[in-house]
Scaffold this motif. Sequence first.
Motif, PDB file in Angstrom:
ATOM      1  N   ARG A 156       7.349  -0.586  -0.503  1.00 44.56           N
ATOM      2  CA  ARG A 156       8.115  -1.830  -0.509  1.00 44.56           C
ATOM      3  C   ARG A 156       8.106  -2.518   0.855  1.00 44.56           C
ATOM      4  O   ARG A 156       8.421  -3.710   0.958  1.00 44.56           O
ATOM      5  CB  ARG A 156       9.555  -1.560  -0.950  1.00 44.56           C
ATOM      6  CG  ARG A 156      10.316  -0.592  -0.059  1.00 44.56           C
ATOM      7  CD  ARG A 156      11.704  -0.293  -0.601  1.00 44.56           C
ATOM      8  NE  ARG A 156      12.379   0.734   0.175  1.00 44.56           N
ATOM      9  CZ  ARG A 156      12.207   2.043  -0.007  1.00 44.56           C
ATOM     10  NH1 ARG A 156      11.401   2.455  -0.964  1.00 44.56           N
ATOM     11  NH2 ARG A 156      12.841   2.926   0.743  1.00 44.56           N
ATOM     12  N   ALA A 157       7.752  -1.762   1.917  1.00 47.16           N
ATOM     13  CA  ALA A 157       7.688  -2.341   3.261  1.00 47.16           C
ATOM     14  C   ALA A 157       6.305  -2.887   3.585  1.00 47.16           C
ATOM     15  O   ALA A 157       6.096  -3.423   4.665  1.00 47.16           O
ATOM     16  CB  ALA A 157       8.086  -1.293   4.298  1.00 47.16           C
ATOM     17  N   ARG A 158       5.365  -2.749   2.662  1.00 46.73           N
ATOM     18  CA  ARG A 158       4.009  -3.250   2.904  1.00 46.73           C
ATOM     19  C   ARG A 158       3.510  -4.039   1.693  1.00 46.73           C
ATOM     20  O   ARG A 158       2.452  -3.775   1.115  1.00 46.73           O
ATOM     21  CB  ARG A 158       3.054  -2.104   3.241  1.00 46.73           C
ATOM     22  CG  ARG A 158       3.380  -0.756   2.654  1.00 46.73           C
ATOM     23  CD  ARG A 158       2.426   0.349   3.054  1.00 46.73           C
ATOM     24  NE  ARG A 158       1.035   0.047   2.929  1.00 46.73           N
ATOM     25  CZ  ARG A 158       0.124   0.926   2.463  1.00 46.73           C
ATOM     26  NH1 ARG A 158       0.482   2.128   2.072  1.00 46.73           N
ATOM     27  NH2 ARG A 158      -1.131   0.588   2.409  1.00 46.73           N
ATOM     28  N   PRO A 172       5.168   4.381   6.072  1.00 43.33           N
ATOM     29  CA  PRO A 172       6.065   3.360   5.533  1.00 43.33           C
ATOM     30  C   PRO A 172       6.107   3.411   4.013  1.00 43.33           C
ATOM     31  O   PRO A 172       5.093   3.719   3.365  1.00 43.33           O
ATOM     32  CB  PRO A 172       5.430   2.055   6.018  1.00 43.33           C
ATOM     33  CG  PRO A 172       3.978   2.374   6.147  1.00 43.33           C
ATOM     34  CD  PRO A 172       3.911   3.807   6.583  1.00 43.33           C
ATOM     35  N   THR A 184      -1.597  -4.164   6.655  1.00 44.24           N
ATOM     36  CA  THR A 184      -0.354  -4.415   7.381  1.00 44.24           C
ATOM     37  C   THR A 184      -0.419  -3.719   8.737  1.00 44.24           C
ATOM     38  O   THR A 184      -1.177  -2.769   8.934  1.00 44.24           O
ATOM     39  CB  THR A 184       0.864  -3.888   6.597  1.00 44.24           C
ATOM     40  OG1 THR A 184       0.687  -2.487   6.360  1.00 44.24           O
ATOM     41  CG2 THR A 184       1.015  -4.606   5.269  1.00 44.24           C
ATOM     42  N   ASP A 229       1.616  -1.735  10.179  1.00 44.29           N
ATOM     43  CA  ASP A 229       1.990  -0.314  10.135  1.00 44.29           C
ATOM     44  C   ASP A 229       0.811   0.565   9.733  1.00 44.29           C
ATOM     45  O   ASP A 229       0.588   1.642  10.307  1.00 44.29           O
ATOM     46  CB  ASP A 229       3.140  -0.096   9.141  1.00 44.29           C
ATOM     47  CG  ASP A 229       4.472  -0.567   9.681  1.00 44.29           C
ATOM     48  OD1 ASP A 229       4.550  -0.799  10.899  1.00 44.29           O
ATOM     49  OD2 ASP A 229       5.415  -0.709   8.895  1.00 44.29           O
TER      50      ASP A 229
END
Length: 446
Positions: free
Chosen positions: A311-313, A308, A151, A153
Motif C-alpha cells: 500500500r506504500a508503493r 515497505p 518507487t 524505497d
Amino acid sequence: MTGGTGLRALIVDDDKAMRASLCELLEAAGWQVEATARAASVAELLPPLAPDVILSDMRMPGMSGMELLASLDRATAPPVVLISAHGDIPMAVEAMQNGAYSFVEKPCDPRRLLSILRNAAERHRMARDRDRLKARLARLSGLDRVLLGQTSDIRTLREDVLALAETDTPVLVTGETGTGKELVARALHDLSPRAGKPFVALNCATLPDTRFEAGMFGVKGETTGTLTASDGGTLFLDEICACPEPAQAKLLRVIETREIWPIGAHAPVKVDFRLVCASNEDPERAVAEGRLRADLLYRLNTMQLALPPLRARREDLALLFRHFLDLHARTHEIAPPDPGPEDIAALMAHNWPGNVRELRHVAERRVLAARRGRGSVLEAIRADTAFSEVPDTLREAVAAFERELIAKAIQAHRGRMDAVAEALGIGRRTLNEKIVKLDLDKDALL
C-alpha cells in the motif's frame, strides 16, 4: 613499505642483491612490494597478494620467466614485465608474443622501469575495474527482475541488497507478511560469493524444544543437521521473534563460536554460513516483551532491511500486476488479459493487506477467469479477500483470532474494560497486555 601510489608489485628474481635493489627502488617510489626467489611460488602468492604487476627475471633455476609467463591465466593474471641481462631482440619478441607486457634489459634506467611498471599496473587496474563494473551491472539487471518496482524505497532496497550481497554481514529483514522477505534473503544469497553453496531456510516458529539439537546439529553417523547442511552457504531464519527461548541460547552460542556438537560426537564441528533473518513484527518490541533475547538480536541485526508494504508503493501496482499476469498466463498457456482503466482503479482502491503475495493471487485468479472468457480485477480481488487474510502460521492465526475476539468484545461492551475482561474470562492486566501486544486501537473501535 610505503603506500604512496597504492599500487602493488610482485618481484620474482633468484638474485638476492637484485631483489633487494628492485624492492628498494619501488618502495622509494611509493609502491607496496613483495618478493620471491622462485617463480614456482607465484601461483600460491597471487591470490593473497593480488599484485597489479609482476616483475620477473628471465633466467632462473627451476621455472624460468618465460615458463612463468606461460603458466599464468591471461584473462585474470596481472601483467608481466620480464627483465634479463642476457636478452636479445629475438628473446624480447618471443616474450611479447607470449603475452608479456614489456621486456627490459639489465642494467635498466630506473625511471624507465618505473614508468613501464606504473603503466602496466594502471592498465591492469582499469581493466579489472571495468570487469567489476560489468559484473555489477549484470547482477543489478538480474536483481531488477527479482525486486520489481520503481518507487524510491524499492530502488534503495535493490542498491542495499546488491551492496550487502558482497559481504558476510548478518542481515535482519523486516516487513509485513507477504512483502517478500524470503525473496530478499534469496537475492542476498544468489548475488553473493556463496551462490554456489546451499541456501537453507528454517522457520523458527516450528523449532521444537525437545528435538532442537537433533534437528539443528544432527546425530553422528545418522542425520545431518540444518546448520551442517548450510555450511558454506546461507542460513535463513524466518520468524526469528518466534524462536523458542531455549533454542535462542543454543543458536546464539553457534553464531558466536561457529561450532556445533552433533549428538554423539566427541568433538565440535566447524560451520561456516552467512546468517540472514526475517521478522514480520518489531524485534525491539519482542525484546521488550521478553520473547527475544537482546544479545541474540544484537548478533542478528548488524544490518537491517525494512521492506515497505504494498500500500506504500502504489506507483508499482500496475507494473507488478502486469508482471504477475504475464507469469501466470505463460503457465496456463493463454494470452495475458489487458487491464483496463476500471481494473487499474480497482487495484489502486484496494488496501492489499496480504501485500505482494495477495497481488500475485489476484493476478492468477484474473488469468483463470480469462481462460473462461470472463472476469475482472475487482471480481478477482473480492474472490481472494477471504484467502488473503489467512495467516501463514499457527502463531499468526492465534494472534488474528485474539485480535478479532477482543475487538468485538470492546465494541459489544462499549469500551468498559472491566466488562470486556470478564466477558473474555481473563484479568484486566492480561487484557491490557494483549491490547498492547496485538496493537489494538481501542478508540478506533468505538
